[in-house]
Design a protein around this motif. Structure first.
Motif, PDB file in Angstrom:
ATOM      1  N   LEU A 183      -4.871  -0.641   0.384  1.00 57.16           N
ATOM      2  CA  LEU A 183      -5.745  -0.780   1.939  1.00 57.16           C
ATOM      3  C   LEU A 183      -6.351  -2.119   2.221  1.00 57.16           C
ATOM      4  O   LEU A 183      -5.864  -2.645   3.340  1.00 57.16           O
ATOM      5  CB  LEU A 183      -6.907   0.220   1.767  1.00 57.16           C
ATOM      6  CG  LEU A 183      -6.713   1.542   1.767  1.00 57.16           C
ATOM      7  CD1 LEU A 183      -7.974   2.327   1.264  1.00 57.16           C
ATOM      8  CD2 LEU A 183      -6.114   2.207   3.169  1.00 57.16           C
ATOM      9  N   ILE A 184      -6.409  -2.932   1.289  1.00 54.46           N
ATOM     10  CA  ILE A 184      -6.775  -4.429   1.443  1.00 54.46           C
ATOM     11  C   ILE A 184      -5.762  -5.151   1.731  1.00 54.46           C
ATOM     12  O   ILE A 184      -5.771  -5.650   2.788  1.00 54.46           O
ATOM     13  CB  ILE A 184      -7.476  -4.976   0.212  1.00 54.46           C
ATOM     14  CG1 ILE A 184      -9.083  -4.211  -0.332  1.00 54.46           C
ATOM     15  CG2 ILE A 184      -7.734  -6.523   0.260  1.00 54.46           C
ATOM     16  CD1 ILE A 184      -9.683  -4.701  -1.515  1.00 54.46           C
ATOM     17  N   ARG A 185      -4.628  -4.951   0.826  1.00 54.73           N
ATOM     18  CA  ARG A 185      -3.224  -5.738   1.369  1.00 54.73           C
ATOM     19  C   ARG A 185      -2.838  -5.394   2.867  1.00 54.73           C
ATOM     20  O   ARG A 185      -2.236  -6.150   3.501  1.00 54.73           O
ATOM     21  CB  ARG A 185      -2.418  -5.600   0.524  1.00 54.73           C
ATOM     22  CG  ARG A 185      -2.427  -5.759  -1.052  1.00 54.73           C
ATOM     23  CD  ARG A 185      -1.266  -5.641  -1.861  1.00 54.73           C
ATOM     24  NE  ARG A 185      -1.407  -5.990  -3.266  1.00 54.73           N
ATOM     25  CZ  ARG A 185      -1.181  -7.231  -3.585  1.00 54.73           C
ATOM     26  NH1 ARG A 185      -0.690  -8.129  -2.879  1.00 54.73           N
ATOM     27  NH2 ARG A 185      -1.364  -7.488  -4.925  1.00 54.73           N
ATOM     28  N   LEU A 186      -3.052  -4.090   3.282  1.00 57.11           N
ATOM     29  CA  LEU A 186      -2.554  -3.788   4.547  1.00 57.11           C
ATOM     30  C   LEU A 186      -3.454  -4.033   5.771  1.00 57.11           C
ATOM     31  O   LEU A 186      -3.414  -3.856   6.946  1.00 57.11           O
ATOM     32  CB  LEU A 186      -2.132  -2.105   4.682  1.00 57.11           C
ATOM     33  CG  LEU A 186      -1.124  -1.662   3.813  1.00 57.11           C
ATOM     34  CD1 LEU A 186      -1.110   0.001   3.716  1.00 57.11           C
ATOM     35  CD2 LEU A 186       0.127  -2.107   4.572  1.00 57.11           C
ATOM     36  N   GLY A 187      -4.719  -4.631   5.370  1.00 57.30           N
ATOM     37  CA  GLY A 187      -5.453  -4.986   6.322  1.00 57.30           C
ATOM     38  C   GLY A 187      -6.900  -4.326   6.504  1.00 57.30           C
ATOM     39  O   GLY A 187      -7.689  -5.086   7.152  1.00 57.30           O
ATOM     40  N   TYR A 188      -6.975  -3.202   5.930  1.00 57.24           N
ATOM     41  CA  TYR A 188      -8.339  -2.444   5.955  1.00 57.24           C
ATOM     42  C   TYR A 188      -9.165  -2.838   4.717  1.00 57.24           C
ATOM     43  O   TYR A 188      -9.288  -2.365   3.622  1.00 57.24           O
ATOM     44  CB  TYR A 188      -8.074  -0.996   5.725  1.00 57.24           C
ATOM     45  CG  TYR A 188      -9.138  -0.124   6.131  1.00 57.24           C
ATOM     46  CD1 TYR A 188     -10.296  -0.703   6.917  1.00 57.24           C
ATOM     47  CD2 TYR A 188      -9.163   1.231   5.594  1.00 57.24           C
ATOM     48  CE1 TYR A 188     -11.097   0.429   7.329  1.00 57.24           C
ATOM     49  CE2 TYR A 188     -10.282   1.856   5.982  1.00 57.24           C
ATOM     50  CZ  TYR A 188     -11.282   1.769   6.693  1.00 57.24           C
ATOM     51  OH  TYR A 188     -12.237   2.450   6.927  1.00 57.24           O
ATOM     52  N   PRO A 206       1.391 -10.682   4.477  1.00 55.47           N
ATOM     53  CA  PRO A 206       3.072 -10.853   4.564  1.00 55.47           C
ATOM     54  C   PRO A 206       3.835 -10.070   3.568  1.00 55.47           C
ATOM     55  O   PRO A 206       5.008  -9.427   3.827  1.00 55.47           O
ATOM     56  CB  PRO A 206       3.372 -12.135   4.539  1.00 55.47           C
ATOM     57  CG  PRO A 206       1.934 -12.937   4.950  1.00 55.47           C
ATOM     58  CD  PRO A 206       1.025 -11.886   4.495  1.00 55.47           C
ATOM     59  N   ASP A 207       3.141  -9.833   2.389  1.00 55.83           N
ATOM     60  CA  ASP A 207       4.204  -9.350   1.189  1.00 55.83           C
ATOM     61  C   ASP A 207       3.417  -8.003   0.878  1.00 55.83           C
ATOM     62  O   ASP A 207       3.706  -7.645  -0.286  1.00 55.83           O
ATOM     63  CB  ASP A 207       4.286 -10.477   0.107  1.00 55.83           C
ATOM     64  CG  ASP A 207       2.915 -10.892  -0.463  1.00 55.83           C
ATOM     65  OD1 ASP A 207       1.588 -10.379   0.121  1.00 55.83           O
ATOM     66  OD2 ASP A 207       2.803 -11.176  -1.531  1.00 55.83           O
ATOM     67  N   ALA A 221       1.569  -7.573  12.140  1.00 58.44           N
ATOM     68  CA  ALA A 221       2.358  -8.633  12.951  1.00 58.44           C
ATOM     69  C   ALA A 221       3.630  -8.251  13.373  1.00 58.44           C
ATOM     70  O   ALA A 221       4.170  -8.723  14.304  1.00 58.44           O
ATOM     71  CB  ALA A 221       2.141  -9.943  11.985  1.00 58.44           C
ATOM     72  N   ALA A 222       4.120  -7.186  12.422  1.00 61.19           N
ATOM     73  CA  ALA A 222       5.656  -7.008  12.921  1.00 61.19           C
ATOM     74  C   ALA A 222       5.924  -5.906  13.806  1.00 61.19           C
ATOM     75  O   ALA A 222       6.946  -5.376  14.199  1.00 61.19           O
ATOM     76  CB  ALA A 222       6.665  -6.436  11.531  1.00 61.19           C
ATOM     77  N   GLY A 223       4.678  -5.232  14.442  1.00 62.19           N
ATOM     78  CA  GLY A 223       4.489  -4.301  15.096  1.00 62.19           C
ATOM     79  C   GLY A 223       4.486  -2.991  14.532  1.00 62.19           C
ATOM     80  O   GLY A 223       4.737  -1.822  15.187  1.00 62.19           O
ATOM     81  N   HIS A 224       4.567  -2.711  13.207  1.00 56.27           N
ATOM     82  CA  HIS A 224       4.522  -1.460  12.421  1.00 56.27           C
ATOM     83  C   HIS A 224       3.126  -0.892  12.629  1.00 56.27           C
ATOM     84  O   HIS A 224       1.883  -1.372  12.516  1.00 56.27           O
ATOM     85  CB  HIS A 224       4.884  -1.589  10.949  1.00 56.27           C
ATOM     86  CG  HIS A 224       5.981  -2.168  10.593  1.00 56.27           C
ATOM     87  ND1 HIS A 224       6.170  -3.362   9.776  1.00 56.27           N
ATOM     88  CD2 HIS A 224       7.270  -1.953  10.968  1.00 56.27           C
ATOM     89  CE1 HIS A 224       7.554  -3.831   9.929  1.00 56.27           C
ATOM     90  NE2 HIS A 224       8.000  -2.658  10.441  1.00 56.27           N
TER      91      HIS A 224
END
Length: 375
Positions: A102-107, A117-118, A284-287
């Motif tokens: 969740l942290i890596r995905l921005g939450y 990014p990765d 950032a990629a629109g997902h």
């Protein structure tokens, strides 16, 4: 039909609890003593389990570079036990260690909703992320780790707090509530709050008004009388209902929170739902991303739109025991249904459910206390 305000006219709010707020509707005014106990316990609960606080035990586990031994309060032991069962029942798809994903995905702690990014290259158990079974050693309410571990107890956390609050109402301190015998009578109709993060809005199908609902009933601040009490505890849509008449609960449409796609009726039991519609963002990629992840690959589930779970106390004559923490169980199963089939989960837990898939296919278990609307 009897309105909630007529049946349980007194409302007590804990507006900042768990980021969603908790509402209690009671038959009499909540005493100042019991209010203080609940308010204090909510603060303690967040100080222990919140992953958004550096000073919580969970926060300290995340920053412990070499791990350590972390002693949680005794009341946390049963929460950990429930996660043991969910991890096993889902073959690892439900895992508190998903906090790292969740942290890596921005939450994250700052709610940046900006994914790394990765993120996809490191997310999930398949990429070596720590897991509950392999990297967290449990001894009752003590957890031992050998490196930093980012835990997230969101799958069951709100429901578990509801159950513990019921214990305070009933006995004066956190413990599971012993459910009273199922009640009967006329329906009570509630209306949904469009601010709920979860999907069980509460409404009459013909009612267009939006209003919150929740509950609890006390006797002179000494706890509740199990033979006569009525209450509904509502933690952002996670509901524990003890009422003399059925409560009508609407299924919030995950594509339009102002609409309902069905209703259930419950007078005695727990009812929880899960949907990504109120907590989602775009990378950032629109997902399109959301918080309901499969812990194995660490990515958002895309083929389920919403789930609703009812856990109803079984009569004492039934051999299968009712869950000790019914709202935590319903809460966790509503999330687990995003990753695991109902038939597989029912081998491990007694519950009823309804599911709406991403393509708008609806299904429900045979004894689910409600139905989807049909044209």
């Amino acid at each position: 039909m009897t309105s909630l305000s007529e049946q349980l006219p007194h409302v007590t709010a804990f507006p900042h609890a768990l980021g969603t707020g908790i509402l209690l509707h009671t038959g009499t005014t909540l005493s100042s003593d019991v209010y203080a106990r609940i308010d204090s316990f909510i603060a303690d609960y967040e100080a222990v389990l919140s992953r958004f606080r550096d000073d919580s035990i969970v926060g300290r586990m995340r920053t412990a570079s070499h791990g350590g031994t972390f002693d949680f309060p005794d009341w946390a032991s049963e929460l950990f036990e429930l996660y043991d069962r969910l991890f096993a029942a889902t073959n690892g798809a439900i895992d508190p260690c998903v906090g790292e994903d969740l942290i890596r995905l921005g939450y994250d702690e700052s709610y940046s909703f900006a994914s790394a990014p990765d993120a996809a290259e490191h997310a999930g158990a398949i990429h070596g992320r720590a897991t509950w079974a392999a990297d967290v050693e449990r001894h009752g309410s003590t957890l031992v780790t050998h490196g930093p571990v980012s835990l997230d107890f969101g799958a069951c956390g709100k429901g578990y707090l509801v159950d513990l609050i019921a214990g305070i109402l009933n006995m004066g301190h956190p413990q599971p509530a012993t459910p009273p015998a199922p009640a009967s009578g006329g329906k009570t109709v509630l209306a949904p709050d469009d601010g709920y993060e979860a999907a069980p809005a509460i409404t009459d199908r013909s009612d267009t008004a939006l209003a919150p609902a929740g509950g609890g009933c006390l006797r002179s601040g000494l706890g509740v009388d199990q033979g006569t009490t009525q209450y509904v505890i509502d933690a952002g849509g996670d509901l524990l209902i003890r009422a003399n008449s059925p409560i009508v609960i609407a299924f919030e449409d995950p594509t339009d929170p102002a609409n309902a796609v069905g209703t259930a009726e419950l007078s005695n039991g727990s009812f929880c739902a899960s949907a990504p519609s109120r907590r989602h963002w775009t990378d950032a990629a629109g997902h399109q991303l959301h918080h309901l992840l499969n812990a194995i690959d660490g990515l958002p589930v895309t083929d389920v739109a919403a789930t609703w779970v009812a856990v109803i106390p079984e009569p004492k004559s039934v051999a299968t025991p009712s869950p000790q923490y019914p709202t935590a169980t319903a809460d966790g199963l509503a999330t687990a249904l995003f990753t695991t089939s109902a038939s597989q989960l029912r081998v491990h837990f007694p519950f009823e459910c309804a599911i709406l898939t991403a393509d708008r296919t609806a299904a429900q278990s045979t004894d689910f206390p409600g139905a989807f609307f049909t044209e």
